[in-house]
Design a protein around this motif. Structure first.
Motif, PDB file in Angstrom:
ATOM      1  N   PHE A 267     -61.564  48.658 -21.077  1.00 52.10           N
ATOM      2  CA  PHE A 267     -62.614  48.751 -21.898  1.00 52.10           C
ATOM      3  C   PHE A 267     -62.788  47.552 -22.913  1.00 52.10           C
ATOM      4  CE2 PHE A 267     -58.904  51.215 -23.058  1.00 52.10           C
ATOM      5  CZ  PHE A 267     -58.456  50.408 -24.156  1.00 52.10           C
ATOM      6  N   VAL A 268     -63.808  47.623 -23.494  1.00 54.24           N
ATOM      7  CA  VAL A 268     -63.877  46.338 -24.539  1.00 54.24           C
ATOM      8  C   VAL A 268     -63.406  47.112 -25.901  1.00 54.24           C
ATOM      9  CG1 VAL A 268     -65.434  44.872 -25.985  1.00 54.24           C
ATOM     10  CG2 VAL A 268     -65.653  45.112 -23.382  1.00 54.24           C
ATOM     11  N   LEU A 269     -62.283  46.341 -26.442  1.00 58.27           N
ATOM     12  CA  LEU A 269     -61.758  46.928 -27.679  1.00 58.27           C
ATOM     13  C   LEU A 269     -62.067  46.141 -28.882  1.00 58.27           C
ATOM     14  CD1 LEU A 269     -59.423  48.631 -28.937  1.00 58.27           C
ATOM     15  CD2 LEU A 269     -57.722  47.001 -28.263  1.00 58.27           C
TER      16      LEU A 269
ATOM     17  N   PRO B 212     -75.579  38.842 -32.050  1.00 57.78           N
ATOM     18  CA  PRO B 212     -75.286  39.870 -31.071  1.00 57.78           C
ATOM     19  C   PRO B 212     -75.469  38.879 -29.768  1.00 57.78           C
ATOM     20  CG  PRO B 212     -76.718  41.111 -32.580  1.00 57.78           C
ATOM     21  CD  PRO B 212     -76.473  39.828 -32.948  1.00 57.78           C
ATOM     22  N   ILE B 213     -76.443  38.070 -29.597  1.00 54.05           N
ATOM     23  CA  ILE B 213     -76.610  37.254 -28.241  1.00 54.05           C
ATOM     24  C   ILE B 213     -75.542  36.138 -28.376  1.00 54.05           C
ATOM     25  CG2 ILE B 213     -78.050  35.411 -27.528  1.00 54.05           C
ATOM     26  CD1 ILE B 213     -80.540  36.664 -28.768  1.00 54.05           C
TER      27      ILE B 213
ATOM     28  N   LEU C  64     -63.428  40.378 -31.867  1.00 46.15           N
ATOM     29  CA  LEU C  64     -63.595  40.558 -33.226  1.00 46.15           C
ATOM     30  C   LEU C  64     -64.651  39.482 -33.639  1.00 46.15           C
ATOM     31  CD1 LEU C  64     -62.005  41.685 -35.645  1.00 46.15           C
ATOM     32  CD2 LEU C  64     -60.715  39.654 -35.690  1.00 46.15           C
ATOM     33  N   PRO C  65     -65.929  40.020 -33.542  1.00 44.33           N
ATOM     34  CA  PRO C  65     -66.791  39.127 -33.993  1.00 44.33           C
ATOM     35  C   PRO C  65     -67.604  39.013 -35.617  1.00 44.33           C
ATOM     36  CG  PRO C  65     -67.828  41.184 -33.417  1.00 44.33           C
ATOM     37  CD  PRO C  65     -66.151  41.365 -33.416  1.00 44.33           C
TER      38      PRO C  65
ATOM     39  N   LEU D 138     -71.362  46.247 -35.060  1.00 45.08           N
ATOM     40  CA  LEU D 138     -72.646  46.730 -34.537  1.00 45.08           C
ATOM     41  C   LEU D 138     -73.024  45.565 -33.531  1.00 45.08           C
ATOM     42  CD1 LEU D 138     -74.934  48.895 -34.610  1.00 45.08           C
ATOM     43  CD2 LEU D 138     -75.835  47.549 -36.409  1.00 45.08           C
ATOM     44  N   ALA D 139     -72.809  44.162 -33.845  1.00 42.73           N
ATOM     45  CA  ALA D 139     -72.948  43.293 -32.901  1.00 42.73           C
ATOM     46  C   ALA D 139     -72.473  43.246 -31.768  1.00 42.73           C
ATOM     47  CB  ALA D 139     -72.906  41.804 -33.570  1.00 42.73           C
ATOM     48  N   LEU D 140     -71.168  43.886 -31.765  1.00 41.74           N
ATOM     49  CA  LEU D 140     -70.400  43.903 -30.556  1.00 41.74           C
ATOM     50  C   LEU D 140     -70.854  45.282 -29.710  1.00 41.74           C
ATOM     51  CD1 LEU D 140     -68.049  43.698 -28.471  1.00 41.74           C
ATOM     52  CD2 LEU D 140     -66.571  45.087 -30.264  1.00 41.74           C
ATOM     53  N   ILE D 141     -71.349  46.082 -30.276  1.00 37.78           N
ATOM     54  CA  ILE D 141     -72.106  47.463 -29.677  1.00 37.78           C
ATOM     55  C   ILE D 141     -73.161  47.053 -28.828  1.00 37.78           C
ATOM     56  CG2 ILE D 141     -72.867  49.507 -29.677  1.00 37.78           C
ATOM     57  CD1 ILE D 141     -70.802  50.056 -32.213  1.00 37.78           C
ATOM     58  N   LYS D 142     -74.032  46.299 -29.542  1.00 37.72           N
ATOM     59  CA  LYS D 142     -75.274  45.981 -28.939  1.00 37.72           C
ATOM     60  C   LYS D 142     -74.932  44.799 -27.704  1.00 37.72           C
ATOM     61  CE  LYS D 142     -77.995  46.130 -33.239  1.00 37.72           C
ATOM     62  NZ  LYS D 142     -79.009  45.312 -33.975  1.00 37.72           N
TER      63      LYS D 142
END
Length: 333
Positions: free
Chosen positions: A171-173, A288-289, A244-245, A185-189
């Motif tokens: 998964f993405v952690l 997010p992009i 970690l964005p 939120l940016a990671l989730i998108k």
């Protein structure tokens, strides 16, 4: 040698990177025979200490009180600034308190300037941090670079425990407090656009933001709350990539943990992460992009070689403590 460490009063209640840096440095210094005490309230009795070590000038008011007391007593002071200019983050967050935070930042900068000018030695976590401080505050104060650290136990991380308990792998952690600066939120998108499952580990610091993340990630995101170090290490080993964005990191302790555990690492290009991880990680801006593009590259690329060995050789808490002790000795000479 007896050292007094001081940090914000919420440092144990709201655990963040400065909490870990202070505690782990204290533990490693004690292994070297140094007596270290932590106080999170102003003190008027410095008679038993040789030196005061202050942490964190982002939340400045309490740090300033600590500084004033130590300065009045005449005891040597070193400072770990843990600094990055937060204005980009404050300008871009969609939050009704944005104007309040920007006003507060402007009003309190004179306190940061006074502390930075008045301490005996600065201990920034990276060269980029030091250069930013020198540029923004026109510093004359001497400095010695002290990197952030990581516990070697992450090198031995095993995925089996996490997979058995939570029934998921590859998964993405993202490990970190659920808050706007960490930018989950940016990671989730980004992950949704790539049809990737996301696991978030960390306490909720911003409940409104947590609800936004839940709504955006419905069906594709698992929130596991805060976990112990052993569980987090196993999660690193079980995931396909750690992301970690954040709006900034110096350098993000979880970046070091994830890299040492063998993760592919995607992280923010704001702050000092690149200074630590070099070309052994993928970087993104907070939008997010950019997060999506970096995540895609990491997912479909082989691991970049050398990261675990690089972290183990350069960023253990033992090495951090030895460098810190040398800085203390320099001040006391």
């Amino acid at each position: 040698m007896r050292v007094l460490m001081q940090n914000r009063s919420s440092v144990f209640r709201m655990v963040a990177g400065d909490s870990v840096q202070m505690n782990k440095t204290r533990e490693a210094l004690r292994q070297l025979g140094i007596e270290v005490e932590i106080k999170t309230q102003p003190t008027s009795d410095f008679s038993g200490y040789d030196l005061v070590h202050l942490f964190n000038i982002i939340p400045i008011e309490e740090t300033y009180q600590f500084y004033q007391r130590a300065k009045k007593y005449g005891i040597p002071i070193v400072l770990s600034p843990i600094y990055w200019d937060p204005k980009e983050f404050l300008i871009n967050i969609t939050n009704e308190r944005k104007d309040h935070f920007l006003t507060w930042w402007g009003k309190t900068n004179a306190l940061r300037q006074e502390i930075l000018d008045g301490v005996d030695l600065l201990l920034p976590n990276g060269l980029v941090e030091l250069e930013l401080l020198q540029k923004e505050y026109k510093l004359m104060t001497p400095a010695r670079l002290i990197p952030n650290g990581v516990d070697p136990l992450f090198y031995y991380a095993n995925p089996d425990k996490f997979i058995r308990r939570f029934g998921t792998k590859d998964f993405v952690l993202c490990v970190g407090r659920i808050c706007r600066r960490k930018n989950q939120l940016a990671l989730i998108k980004a992950a949704r656009s790539l049809n990737q499952q996301v696991v978030l580990i960390g306490p909720i610091n911003d409940y409104q933001y947590y609800q936004e993340c839940r709504q955006e990630g419905e069906g594709q995101v698992r929130f596991l709350g805060g976990l112990t170090q052993g569980w987090v290490a196993s999660a690193y080993a079980a995931c396909s990539v750690h992301v970690l964005p954040s709006w900034y990191e110096t350098p993000g302790l979880v970046n070091l943990e994830a890299g040492l555990a063998g993760c592919k690492v995607v992280t923010t290009d704001r702050g000092t992460a690149r200074e630590y991880l070099g070309e052994m990680a993928w970087y993104c801006s907070p939008d997010p992009i950019s997060v999506r593009d970096a995540l895609r590259k990491a997912l479909y690329s082989p691991p970049l070689p050398g990261l675990r060995e690089h972290i183990l050789a350069n960023y253990t808490w033992d090495r951090v403590a030895r460098l810190t002790l040398a800085a203390y000795q320099e001040v006391l000479r």
